[in-house]
Write an enzyme that holds these catalytic residues in place. Sequence first.
Site, PDB file in Angstrom:
ATOM      1  N   SER A   1      39.612  35.327   0.377  1.00  0.00           N
ATOM      2  CA  SER A   1      39.008  34.047   0.188  1.00  0.00           C
ATOM      3  C   SER A   1      39.776  32.544   0.256  1.00  0.00           C
ATOM      4  CB  SER A   1      38.331  34.309  -1.444  1.00  0.00           C
ATOM      5  OG  SER A   1      38.521  35.394  -1.992  1.00  0.00           O
TER       6      SER A   1
ATOM      7  N   ASN B   1      35.119  28.862  -1.407  1.00  0.00           N
ATOM      8  CA  ASN B   1      35.331  28.739  -2.430  1.00  0.00           C
ATOM      9  C   ASN B   1      36.481  27.329  -2.848  1.00  0.00           C
ATOM     10  OD1 ASN B   1      34.857  31.739  -2.990  1.00  0.00           O
ATOM     11  ND2 ASN B   1      36.938  32.213  -1.404  1.00  0.00           N
TER      12      ASN B   1
ATOM     13  N   HIS C   1      35.352  35.940   6.603  1.00  0.00           N
ATOM     14  CA  HIS C   1      34.737  36.194   5.198  1.00  0.00           C
ATOM     15  C   HIS C   1      33.078  36.064   4.536  1.00  0.00           C
ATOM     16  CE1 HIS C   1      35.127  33.431   1.131  1.00  0.00           C
ATOM     17  NE2 HIS C   1      35.423  34.265   1.051  1.00  0.00           N
TER      18      HIS C   1
ATOM     19  N   GLU D   1      31.635  33.431   6.344  1.00  0.00           N
ATOM     20  CA  GLU D   1      32.381  31.642   7.142  1.00  0.00           C
ATOM     21  C   GLU D   1      33.856  32.548   8.022  1.00  0.00           C
ATOM     22  OE1 GLU D   1      34.711  30.836   3.571  1.00  0.00           O
ATOM     23  OE2 GLU D   1      33.955  28.917   3.988  1.00  0.00           O
TER      24      GLU D   1
HETATM   25  C1  LIG Z   1      34.826  34.845  -4.059  1.00  0.00           C
HETATM   26  C2  LIG Z   1      34.484  34.552  -2.167  1.00  0.00           C
HETATM   27  O1  LIG Z   1      35.677  34.277  -1.811  1.00  0.00           O
HETATM   28  C3  LIG Z   1      33.813  34.392  -2.203  1.00  0.00           C
HETATM   29  C4  LIG Z   1      32.104  35.006  -2.645  1.00  0.00           C
HETATM   30  O2  LIG Z   1      31.844  36.116  -2.275  1.00  0.00           O
HETATM   31  S1  LIG Z   1      31.689  33.626  -4.299  1.00  0.00           S
HETATM   32  C5  LIG Z   1      30.108  35.133  -4.711  1.00  0.00           C
HETATM   33  C6  LIG Z   1      29.388  35.072  -3.799  1.00  0.00           C
HETATM   34  N1  LIG Z   1      27.995  35.532  -4.333  1.00  0.00           N
HETATM   35  C7  LIG Z   1      27.032  34.420  -5.457  1.00  0.00           C
HETATM   36  O3  LIG Z   1      27.162  34.176  -5.547  1.00  0.00           O
HETATM   37  C8  LIG Z   1      26.498  35.825  -6.147  1.00  0.00           C
HETATM   38  C9  LIG Z   1      25.348  34.729  -6.986  1.00  0.00           C
HETATM   39  N2  LIG Z   1      24.111  35.835  -7.715  1.00  0.00           N
HETATM   40  C10 LIG Z   1      23.381  36.704  -6.825  1.00  0.00           C
HETATM   41  O4  LIG Z   1      23.060  36.455  -5.930  1.00  0.00           O
HETATM   42  C11 LIG Z   1      22.963  37.415  -7.632  1.00  0.00           C
HETATM   43  O5  LIG Z   1      23.111  37.704  -8.929  1.00  0.00           O
HETATM   44  C12 LIG Z   1      22.634  39.040  -6.474  1.00  0.00           C
HETATM   45  C13 LIG Z   1      22.183  38.837  -5.153  1.00  0.00           C
HETATM   46  C14 LIG Z   1      24.271  39.230  -6.713  1.00  0.00           C
HETATM   47  C15 LIG Z   1      21.979  40.053  -7.334  1.00  0.00           C
HETATM   48  O6  LIG Z   1      20.971  40.091  -8.311  1.00  0.00           O
HETATM   49  P1  LIG Z   1      19.720  40.005  -9.086  1.00  0.00           P
HETATM   50  O7  LIG Z   1      18.426  40.118  -8.750  1.00  0.00           O
HETATM   51  O8  LIG Z   1      20.040  38.851  -9.732  1.00  0.00           O
HETATM   52  O9  LIG Z   1      20.189  41.646  -9.449  1.00  0.00           O
HETATM   53  P2  LIG Z   1      19.963  42.607  -9.196  1.00  0.00           P
HETATM   54  O10 LIG Z   1      19.012  43.367  -9.440  1.00  0.00           O
HETATM   55  O11 LIG Z   1      20.983  43.086  -9.644  1.00  0.00           O
HETATM   56  O12 LIG Z   1      19.975  42.523  -7.076  1.00  0.00           O
HETATM   57  C16 LIG Z   1      18.667  42.270  -6.711  1.00  0.00           C
HETATM   58  C17 LIG Z   1      18.252  43.454  -5.526  1.00  0.00           C
HETATM   59  O13 LIG Z   1      19.272  43.578  -4.431  1.00  0.00           O
HETATM   60  C18 LIG Z   1      20.087  44.652  -4.446  1.00  0.00           C
HETATM   61  N3  LIG Z   1      21.322  44.917  -4.589  1.00  0.00           N
HETATM   62  C19 LIG Z   1      22.698  44.371  -5.777  1.00  0.00           C
HETATM   63  N4  LIG Z   1      23.010  44.651  -5.278  1.00  0.00           N
HETATM   64  C20 LIG Z   1      23.572  44.998  -4.117  1.00  0.00           C
HETATM   65  C21 LIG Z   1      24.362  45.893  -3.198  1.00  0.00           C
HETATM   66  N5  LIG Z   1      25.570  45.163  -3.494  1.00  0.00           N
HETATM   67  N6  LIG Z   1      24.264  46.985  -2.671  1.00  0.00           N
HETATM   68  C22 LIG Z   1      22.801  46.854  -1.621  1.00  0.00           C
HETATM   69  N7  LIG Z   1      21.589  46.633  -2.942  1.00  0.00           N
HETATM   70  C23 LIG Z   1      21.819  45.897  -3.544  1.00  0.00           C
HETATM   71  C24 LIG Z   1      19.330  46.083  -6.039  1.00  0.00           C
HETATM   72  O14 LIG Z   1      19.607  47.042  -5.771  1.00  0.00           O
HETATM   73  C25 LIG Z   1      18.468  44.702  -6.224  1.00  0.00           C
HETATM   74  O15 LIG Z   1      17.471  45.263  -5.874  1.00  0.00           O
HETATM   75  P3  LIG Z   1      15.726  45.314  -6.279  1.00  0.00           P
HETATM   76  O16 LIG Z   1      15.671  43.495  -7.068  1.00  0.00           O
HETATM   77  O17 LIG Z   1      14.852  45.834  -5.327  1.00  0.00           O
HETATM   78  O18 LIG Z   1      15.945  45.810  -7.761  1.00  0.00           O
HETATM   79  N1  LIG Z   2      35.578  39.280  -4.854  1.00  0.00           N
HETATM   80  C1  LIG Z   2      34.662  38.614  -4.193  1.00  0.00           C
HETATM   81  O1  LIG Z   2      34.020  37.790  -4.567  1.00  0.00           O
HETATM   82  C2  LIG Z   2      35.204  38.462  -2.972  1.00  0.00           C
HETATM   83  C3  LIG Z   2      36.581  38.498  -2.720  1.00  0.00           C
HETATM   84  N2  LIG Z   2      36.804  38.058  -1.128  1.00  0.00           N
HETATM   85  C4  LIG Z   2      37.734  38.682  -1.126  1.00  0.00           C
HETATM   86  O2  LIG Z   2      38.691  40.270  -0.633  1.00  0.00           O
HETATM   87  C5  LIG Z   2      39.117  40.968  -0.523  1.00  0.00           C
HETATM   88  C6  LIG Z   2      39.401  41.749  -1.983  1.00  0.00           C
HETATM   89  O3  LIG Z   2      38.746  41.242  -2.538  1.00  0.00           O
HETATM   90  P1  LIG Z   2      37.699  42.803  -3.746  1.00  0.00           P
HETATM   91  O4  LIG Z   2      37.529  44.041  -2.485  1.00  0.00           O
HETATM   92  O5  LIG Z   2      37.231  41.642  -4.587  1.00  0.00           O
HETATM   93  O6  LIG Z   2      39.252  42.689  -4.283  1.00  0.00           O
HETATM   94  P2  LIG Z   2      39.741  44.685  -5.821  1.00  0.00           P
HETATM   95  O7  LIG Z   2      40.489  44.420  -6.270  1.00  0.00           O
HETATM   96  O8  LIG Z   2      37.516  44.649  -5.507  1.00  0.00           O
HETATM   97  O9  LIG Z   2      39.717  45.290  -4.558  1.00  0.00           O
HETATM   98  C7  LIG Z   2      41.074  45.476  -3.805  1.00  0.00           C
HETATM   99  C8  LIG Z   2      41.709  47.004  -3.480  1.00  0.00           C
HETATM  100  O10 LIG Z   2      42.467  46.652  -2.431  1.00  0.00           O
HETATM  101  C9  LIG Z   2      43.829  47.559  -2.481  1.00  0.00           C
HETATM  102  N3  LIG Z   2      44.869  47.399  -1.595  1.00  0.00           N
HETATM  103  C10 LIG Z   2      45.897  46.602  -2.661  1.00  0.00           C
HETATM  104  N4  LIG Z   2      46.893  46.979  -1.850  1.00  0.00           N
HETATM  105  C11 LIG Z   2      46.437  47.723  -0.464  1.00  0.00           C
HETATM  106  C12 LIG Z   2      47.043  48.209   0.339  1.00  0.00           C
HETATM  107  N5  LIG Z   2      47.969  47.598   0.360  1.00  0.00           N
HETATM  108  N6  LIG Z   2      46.248  48.745   1.229  1.00  0.00           N
HETATM  109  C13 LIG Z   2      44.975  49.058   0.852  1.00  0.00           C
HETATM  110  N7  LIG Z   2      44.144  48.943   0.236  1.00  0.00           N
HETATM  111  C14 LIG Z   2      44.798  48.209  -0.823  1.00  0.00           C
HETATM  112  C15 LIG Z   2      43.073  47.494  -4.143  1.00  0.00           C
HETATM  113  O11 LIG Z   2      43.472  49.007  -4.805  1.00  0.00           O
HETATM  114  P3  LIG Z   2      44.592  48.140  -6.472  1.00  0.00           P
HETATM  115  O12 LIG Z   2      43.120  48.327  -7.309  1.00  0.00           O
HETATM  116  O13 LIG Z   2      44.717  49.903  -6.657  1.00  0.00           O
HETATM  117  O14 LIG Z   2      45.775  48.112  -6.118  1.00  0.00           O
HETATM  118  C16 LIG Z   2      41.768  47.469  -4.244  1.00  0.00           C
HETATM  119  O15 LIG Z   2      41.558  49.281  -4.127  1.00  0.00           O
HETATM  120  C17 LIG Z   2      40.388  39.430  -1.669  1.00  0.00           C
HETATM  121  O16 LIG Z   2      41.470  39.067  -0.135  1.00  0.00           O
HETATM  122  C18 LIG Z   2      39.974  38.975  -1.917  1.00  0.00           C
HETATM  123  O17 LIG Z   2      40.032  37.446  -2.056  1.00  0.00           O
HETATM  124  C19 LIG Z   2      36.133  37.293  -0.776  1.00  0.00           C
HETATM  125  C20 LIG Z   2      35.045  37.763  -0.717  1.00  0.00           C
HETATM  126  C21 LIG Z   2      34.210  37.454  -2.159  1.00  0.00           C
END
Ligand SMILES: CC(=O)CC(=O)SCCNC(=O)CCNC(=O)[C@H](O)C(C)(C)COP(=O)(O)OP(=O)(O)OC[C@H]1O[C@@H](n2cnc3c(N)ncnc32)[C@H](O)[C@@H]1OP(=O)(O)O
Ligand SMILES: NC(=O)C1=CN([C@@H]2O[C@H](COP(=O)(O)OP(=O)(O)OC[C@H]3O[C@@H](n4cnc5c(N)ncnc54)[C@H](OP(=O)(O)O)[C@@H]3O)[C@@H](O)[C@H]2O)C=CC1
Length: 291
Positions: free
Chosen positions: A119, A190, A140, A152
Amino acid sequence: MAVERVGVVGAGQMGNGIAHVFALAGCEVLLTDTSPEALAAAPQVIARNLDRQVAKGTITAEAKAQALARVIPTRELALLGQTDLVIEAATEREPVKTAIFESLVPHLAPHTILATNTSSISITRLASRTDRPEKFLGVHFMNPVPLMQLVELIRGIATDDATFDTAIAIVERLGKTASVAQDFPAFIVNRVLIPMINEAVYTLYEGVGTVTSIDTAMRLGANHPMGPLELADFIGLDTCLAIMNVLHDGFADTKYRPCPLLTKYVEAGWLGRKAGRGFYDYRTGTPVPTR
Ligand SMILES: CC(=O)CC(=O)SCCNC(=O)CCNC(=O)[C@H](O)C(C)(C)COP(=O)(O)OP(=O)(O)OC[C@H]1O[C@@H](n2cnc3c(N)ncnc32)[C@H](O)[C@@H]1OP(=O)(O)O
Ligand SMILES: NC(=O)C1=CN([C@@H]2O[C@H](COP(=O)(O)OP(=O)(O)OC[C@H]3O[C@@H](n4cnc5c(N)ncnc54)[C@H](OP(=O)(O)O)[C@@H]3O)[C@@H](O)[C@H]2O)C=CC1
């Protein structure tokens, strides 16, 4: 370069999602994780998410079955060396990622591209710990991977054009849209999103709002699909805190200091959905605010 065999390291929410979309796109996916429980659960998690798409009519039952058959869980990290692309999606801690790449390198075929789903962490620095910085980049994905259109792409200082062009082709094959960010802390998504989430935690910490009022305000006031605290729970509070620390350290700017309340939740192990509890308690099925 054609990508037909993909290794995914980490079977958490992101690793499972990445395996899901590559398998649907016709690739063979070798999925590994250090957690036996996470690895054992992966096929069911992926099957459940594929079922959601079958139920929506976006894929057929046959496509689901074929995709599921392409995902091969394995405890043997070395087997991932015989692939065209390895995507690391393990915990957002640099030592964890570095150790994974160092363990992988001795087994890698010469042509294999290494990618990280990090991330926020420096692609250039991670690449420097491998034997192939020119074949290393950030790919990403966004959460949830099957639904989010954006991928990304982040080149390290040494990433070559052939590797970048392969990544662009992969994103297109997955039916997603690439955006390119330069290799600076937390890239684009992010850099903008997580400080917003951190600010929402500060409004909770300072008593400006409650969990419910803060999330309602942003869902209905800014038309966000999830409130910032609900989204933090969805991402993982450990991941949110890790990203804030990368921003704070990377820019040496106090504006990125993580909210003490976010740190407290992580220290309590209240990591959000994946831990059953974060800003909401999910253990009874209905999310209940924890503050
Ligand atoms: C942290 C990082 O490094 C980067 C990041 O990812 S930042 C985070 C980016 N993500 C976001 O901002 C997510 C914001 N949230 C959303 O867009 C929406 O809430 C969401 C798409 C997650 C869920 O959508 P929702 O309509 O609110 O809920 P939900 O009904 O559970 O899901 C919508 C549809 O997608 C489907 N769906 C949800 N999650 C799914 C998954 N993991 N796989 C497949 N289908 C999925 C559901 O089945 C649902 O289908 P129906 O409407 O036909 O039931
Ligand atoms: N969560 C999000 O919304 C997003 C996350 N990311 C990035 O993706 C990556 C994964 O995130 P996310 O899936 O949420 O994390 P989670 O904590 O859900 O999953 C990480 C997984 O990696 C496992 N793990 C830890 N160490 C090792 C290793 N050495 N070898 C293999 N597996 C290992 C963990 O096991 P254990 O639990 O036993 O430690 C866990 O099952 C991170 O870099 C995160 O920043 C990117 C986009 C979106």
